[in-house]
Design an enzyme around this catalytic site. Structure first.
Site, mmCIF file in Angstrom:
data_model
loop_
_atom_site.group_PDB
_atom_site.id
_atom_site.type_symbol
_atom_site.label_atom_id
_atom_site.label_comp_id
_atom_site.label_asym_id
_atom_site.label_seq_id
_atom_site.Cartn_x
_atom_site.Cartn_y
_atom_site.Cartn_z
ATOM 1 N N CYS A 17 32.441 39.713 33.826
ATOM 2 C CA CYS A 17 31.928 41.050 34.134
ATOM 3 C C CYS A 17 31.245 41.585 32.871
ATOM 4 O O CYS A 17 31.327 40.968 31.799
ATOM 5 C CB CYS A 17 33.085 41.962 34.509
ATOM 6 S SG CYS A 17 34.288 42.082 33.159
ATOM 7 N N GLU A 132 46.443 47.219 29.421
ATOM 8 C CA GLU A 132 45.607 48.374 29.803
ATOM 9 C C GLU A 132 46.482 49.586 30.145
ATOM 10 O O GLU A 132 46.138 50.724 29.803
ATOM 11 C CB GLU A 132 44.711 48.008 31.001
ATOM 12 C CG GLU A 132 43.772 49.153 31.378
ATOM 13 C CD GLU A 132 42.916 48.864 32.607
ATOM 14 O OE1 GLU A 132 42.532 47.700 32.824
ATOM 15 O OE2 GLU A 132 42.639 49.822 33.348
ATOM 16 N N CYS A 201 37.411 49.002 38.909
ATOM 17 C CA CYS A 201 36.022 48.811 38.465
ATOM 18 C C CYS A 201 35.197 48.023 39.481
ATOM 19 O O CYS A 201 35.742 47.366 40.375
ATOM 20 C CB CYS A 201 36.000 48.129 37.102
ATOM 21 S SG CYS A 201 36.371 46.382 37.204
ATOM 22 N N SER A 230 45.212 40.206 35.176
ATOM 23 C CA SER A 230 45.538 41.003 36.365
ATOM 24 C C SER A 230 44.482 40.821 37.455
ATOM 25 O O SER A 230 44.813 40.566 38.618
ATOM 26 C CB SER A 230 45.657 42.478 35.981
ATOM 27 O OG SER A 230 45.680 43.295 37.112
ATOM 28 N N SER A 274 37.476 37.283 33.461
ATOM 29 C CA SER A 274 37.589 36.772 32.089
ATOM 30 C C SER A 274 37.410 35.256 32.006
ATOM 31 O O SER A 274 37.587 34.671 30.944
ATOM 32 C CB SER A 274 38.955 37.170 31.514
ATOM 33 O OG SER A 274 39.971 36.929 32.470
HETATM 34 O O1 0CG Z 1 42.435 41.610 34.517
HETATM 35 P P1 0CG Z 1 42.993 41.982 33.204
HETATM 36 O O2 0CG Z 1 42.993 43.468 32.979
HETATM 37 O O3 0CG Z 1 44.358 41.407 32.967
HETATM 38 O O4 0CG Z 1 42.039 41.452 32.043
HETATM 39 P P2 0CG Z 1 41.144 40.172 31.856
HETATM 40 O O5 0CG Z 1 40.996 39.969 30.396
HETATM 41 O O6 0CG Z 1 41.623 39.018 32.643
HETATM 42 O O7 0CG Z 1 39.715 40.533 32.494
HETATM 43 C C1 0CG Z 1 38.935 41.601 32.318
HETATM 44 C C2 0CG Z 1 39.174 42.420 31.148
HETATM 45 C C3 0CG Z 1 39.381 43.074 30.207
HETATM 46 FE FE1 SF4 Z 2 35.526 43.910 33.377
HETATM 47 FE FE2 SF4 Z 2 37.855 45.135 33.002
HETATM 48 FE FE3 SF4 Z 2 35.588 46.374 32.458
HETATM 49 FE FE4 SF4 Z 2 36.225 45.834 34.979
HETATM 50 S S1 SF4 Z 2 37.292 47.240 33.588
HETATM 51 S S2 SF4 Z 2 34.220 45.617 34.025
HETATM 52 S S3 SF4 Z 2 37.288 43.859 34.747
HETATM 53 S S4 SF4 Z 2 36.407 44.549 31.428
#
Ligand code: 0CG
Ligand code: SF4
Length: 318
Positions: A17, A132, A201, A230, A274
């Site tokens: 993303c 987070e 998001c 997550s 990720s």
């Molecule tokens: O999905 P979470 O919040 O666990 O994080 P990840 O690092 O896998 O992906 C997006 C971000 C930040």
């Molecule tokens: Fe990516 Fe997390 Fe941002 Fe969504 S909130 S755009 S999953 S980094």
């Protein structure tokens, strides 16, 4: 020997993303600009492959700032965001801070702050212990946020007497579970203030929608992603709930348990926000070794969003 046919449905959007892309770029550019070591608090994003690549280039990953020696080298905060106490501690130690918190997480931090300033008690929907959630709760003083994880938590929630309420959410939750929790919250507390715009998001929402479209059409589905991610966990869950009984979260192709997967004629593949595309390709290659594969992309949304780099890294960025 002829290989059996296998139809692969590739979910799109999948993988990186805009927030992950930006976070990785921040570490890369910091290494380029300031040389090694670049300290990173927590995995920059929840993916071992990404972390190892950056480590190879000179990034040093720590969980807490007290693991970092006194240094003038950059200290990067991960995409998941940090409690207010973290940049404050970094400032006191004179660190050169670079914040890779996703702007969509920062947006939630600011919302929580505004609610608090307006006298509202904040209900945060999210998973306990996730970085987070720790970061968002840590925007406000102790006791100003109550974490809600499940419908049961809503039923037993004790809001502070007479306080106005507002809710915010973690960005990477199940869209469906969160809707149910929000409905229950609104039923119990009809005057609760909702976010202006959904806190889950765009990337989380789009990846789940794509899995929903693919899962009913396949015998098995692979989500490339890490167990501590997550958003990746949610993708596996969505597939299972759509009736795909063989939905697996795998970090690498080598983790595929071929015996458990059993006979397949169609398979879906997606990747958490990720997980790098090279790992998706690795999974396709592993399937192609055993099957005569055809690949079809199932696209349910287009993504064009990109985020600016922090000021300190902007000039000279590619
Ligand atoms: O999905 P979470 O919040 O666990 O994080 P990840 O690092 O896998 O992906 C997006 C971000 C930040
Ligand atoms: Fe990516 Fe997390 Fe941002 Fe969504 S909130 S755009 S999953 S980094």
């Amino acid at each position: 020997m002829t290989k059996p046919p296998l139809s692969i449905l590739l979910c799109a959007p999948r993988g990186f993303c805009a927030g992950v892309d930006r976070a990785i770029q921040i570490v890369d550019l910091a290494l380029e600009r300031f040389g090694a070591p670049v300290y990173v608090r927590h995995e920059i994003v929840h993916n071992k492959y990404v972390v190892e690549e950056l480590r190879r280039k000179g990034a040093v990953f720590v969980e807490e700032l007290d693991e970092i020696p006194d240094t003038g080298q950059p200290v990067v905060f991960s995409a998941h965001g940090v409690a207010k106490a973290v940049p404050e501690a970094a400032r006191l130690r004179g660190f050169f801070q670079l914040d890779a918190t996703c702007p969509l997480v920062t947006k939630v931090h600011r919302e929580a702050e505004i609610h608090h300033k307006r006298g509202r008690h904040v209900i945060l929907i999210g998973h306990a212990g996730h970085p987070e959630v720790i970061g968002t709760m840590g925007q406000l003083p102790d006791g100003a946020v109550t974490l809600v994880e499940t419908l049961d938590d809503v039923a037993t929630l004790e809001a502070p007497d007479g306080a106005a309420l507002a809710y915010t959410t973690q960005t990477t939750l199940s869209v469906d579970d969160t809707r149910a929790i929000v409905e229950a919250l609104t039923e119990r507390f009809p005057t609760i203030t909702a976010p202006h715009k959904e806190d889950i998001c765009y990337a989380t929402t789009n990846r789940q929608a794509s899995v929903k479209a693919v899962a009913p059409r396949v015998d098995a589905l692979f989500v490339v992603g890490a167990p501590n991610s997550s958003n990746s966990q949610r993708l596996r869950e969505v597939a299972a709930r759509e009736g795909c009984t063989r939905a697996y979260l795998i970090q690498r192709a080598a983790e595929i348990d071929w015996e458990a997967v059993g006979e397949i004629r169609t398979v879906g593949i997606t990747a958490g926000a990720s997980a790098p595309e090279v790992l998706v390709e690795e999974v396709i290659d592993a399937l192609a070794e055993r099957y005569d594969v055809t690949v079809e992309t199932v696209r349910t949304a287009d993504e064009t969003i990109a985020f600016n780099l922090p000021r300190e890294l902007r000039a000279g960025a590619a």
